[in-house]
Design a protein around this motif. Sequence first.
Motif, mmCIF file in Angstrom:
data_model
loop_
_atom_site.group_PDB
_atom_site.id
_atom_site.type_symbol
_atom_site.label_atom_id
_atom_site.label_comp_id
_atom_site.label_asym_id
_atom_site.label_seq_id
_atom_site.Cartn_x
_atom_site.Cartn_y
_atom_site.Cartn_z
ATOM 1 N N THR A 191 0.804 -1.231 0.000
ATOM 2 C CA THR A 191 0.000 0.000 0.000
ATOM 3 C C THR A 191 0.839 1.285 0.000
ATOM 4 O O THR A 191 0.319 2.353 -0.314
ATOM 5 N N TYR A 250 0.920 5.921 -2.182
ATOM 6 C CA TYR A 250 1.468 7.221 -1.772
ATOM 7 C C TYR A 250 2.734 7.553 -2.574
ATOM 8 O O TYR A 250 2.984 8.716 -2.886
ATOM 9 N N ARG A 251 3.519 6.514 -2.878
ATOM 10 C CA ARG A 251 4.701 6.752 -3.720
ATOM 11 C C ARG A 251 4.264 7.259 -5.100
ATOM 12 O O ARG A 251 4.907 8.130 -5.695
ATOM 13 N N SER A 298 5.826 10.148 1.878
ATOM 14 C CA SER A 298 5.551 10.385 3.285
ATOM 15 C C SER A 298 4.855 11.743 3.486
ATOM 16 O O SER A 298 3.951 11.872 4.304
ATOM 17 N N SER A 351 1.261 11.548 2.049
ATOM 18 C CA SER A 351 0.424 10.619 2.837
ATOM 19 C C SER A 351 -0.077 11.271 4.130
ATOM 20 O O SER A 351 -0.950 10.729 4.793
ATOM 21 N N ARG A 367 -5.353 10.617 1.653
ATOM 22 C CA ARG A 367 -5.628 9.274 2.215
ATOM 23 C C ARG A 367 -7.053 8.841 1.865
ATOM 24 O O ARG A 367 -7.295 7.716 1.472
ATOM 25 N N ARG A 415 1.040 0.640 6.632
ATOM 26 C CA ARG A 415 1.084 1.247 7.966
ATOM 27 C C ARG A 415 -0.240 1.023 8.685
ATOM 28 O O ARG A 415 -0.272 0.791 9.875
ATOM 29 N N ASP A 416 -1.329 1.168 7.901
ATOM 30 C CA ASP A 416 -2.675 1.155 8.500
ATOM 31 C C ASP A 416 -3.541 0.052 7.916
ATOM 32 O O ASP A 416 -4.754 0.152 7.922
ATOM 33 N N ARG A 429 11.319 9.875 8.261
ATOM 34 C CA ARG A 429 10.035 9.272 7.885
ATOM 35 C C ARG A 429 9.284 8.754 9.112
ATOM 36 O O ARG A 429 8.076 8.876 9.211
ATOM 37 N N ASP A 488 5.698 9.929 10.016
ATOM 38 C CA ASP A 488 4.639 8.905 10.042
ATOM 39 C C ASP A 488 4.019 8.739 11.438
ATOM 40 O O ASP A 488 2.875 8.321 11.566
#
Length: 222
Positions: free
Chosen positions: A31, A35-36, A86, A89, A95, A125-126, A175, A179
């Motif tokens: 995922t 964002y990248r 980062s 995001s 998001r 991450r989520d 990061r 984050d």
Amino acid sequence: MIITVDGPAAAGKGTLSLQLAKKYGLAYFDTGMVYRAVGLLMLLNDRDLGDVAKAEEEAGNLSFVKMMELSSNPEFRSSKGGQAASIVSSYPGVRAKLLDMQKNFAKNPVFADGSRANGVIYDGRDTGTVICPQADVKFFVTATPEVRAKRRYDEFVAKGMDAKYEDVLVDVKARDDRDTNRKDSPMKPADDAIILDTTDMGIEDVYNKVVLIIDEKMAKAG
Ligand code: C5P
């Protein structure tokens, strides 16, 4: 079966997830790529990374196919690409616009060749908290910033990329900071996640431990 593997940058989530996808015949969704992709579009289109409206626009227009196309750009996996990802995001609007693409993958998981899979490994991450709270098994993989920076540095070197360990460490810490230290940070383990500190573990040890946990859970679930 749905498995989520969350944790900070360079914790070894990607390697572990790919190994698990292979073992259990599951599709894989990294995922961080969404964002990248948005971060890279901002860089390619000469946008200021602080331009929230533009970042939201890029996110709103992003398709799965476009994301895959962008992933072959050398900047996609670079430190610069990671920082850009980062930053974008951290915008709630970005998001929100990328949520459906990530959630929908579990409804129709496919392998890279387009064939249907029976489940998915989410890496991010989520993914255990927001993207797929209904996952069967959830992991939160972590290690000290120094160990993670060394792993990422070794990856860059193996790919023939120019890198300095000190720079990678600064990048990993920046990061982590972005984050973690923000309102609504995406980086927290789900209440039912299994937390794995891999600081003193090799890739093989992590894999073996995780497989044991998954097999045990599957056996219990019948
Ligand atoms: O995992 P990766 O390093 O590719 O992720 C790039 C960036 O995307 C991360 O630094 C993080 O800020 C963001 N990200 C996120 N939520 C995810 C995956 C990644 O916020 N589920």
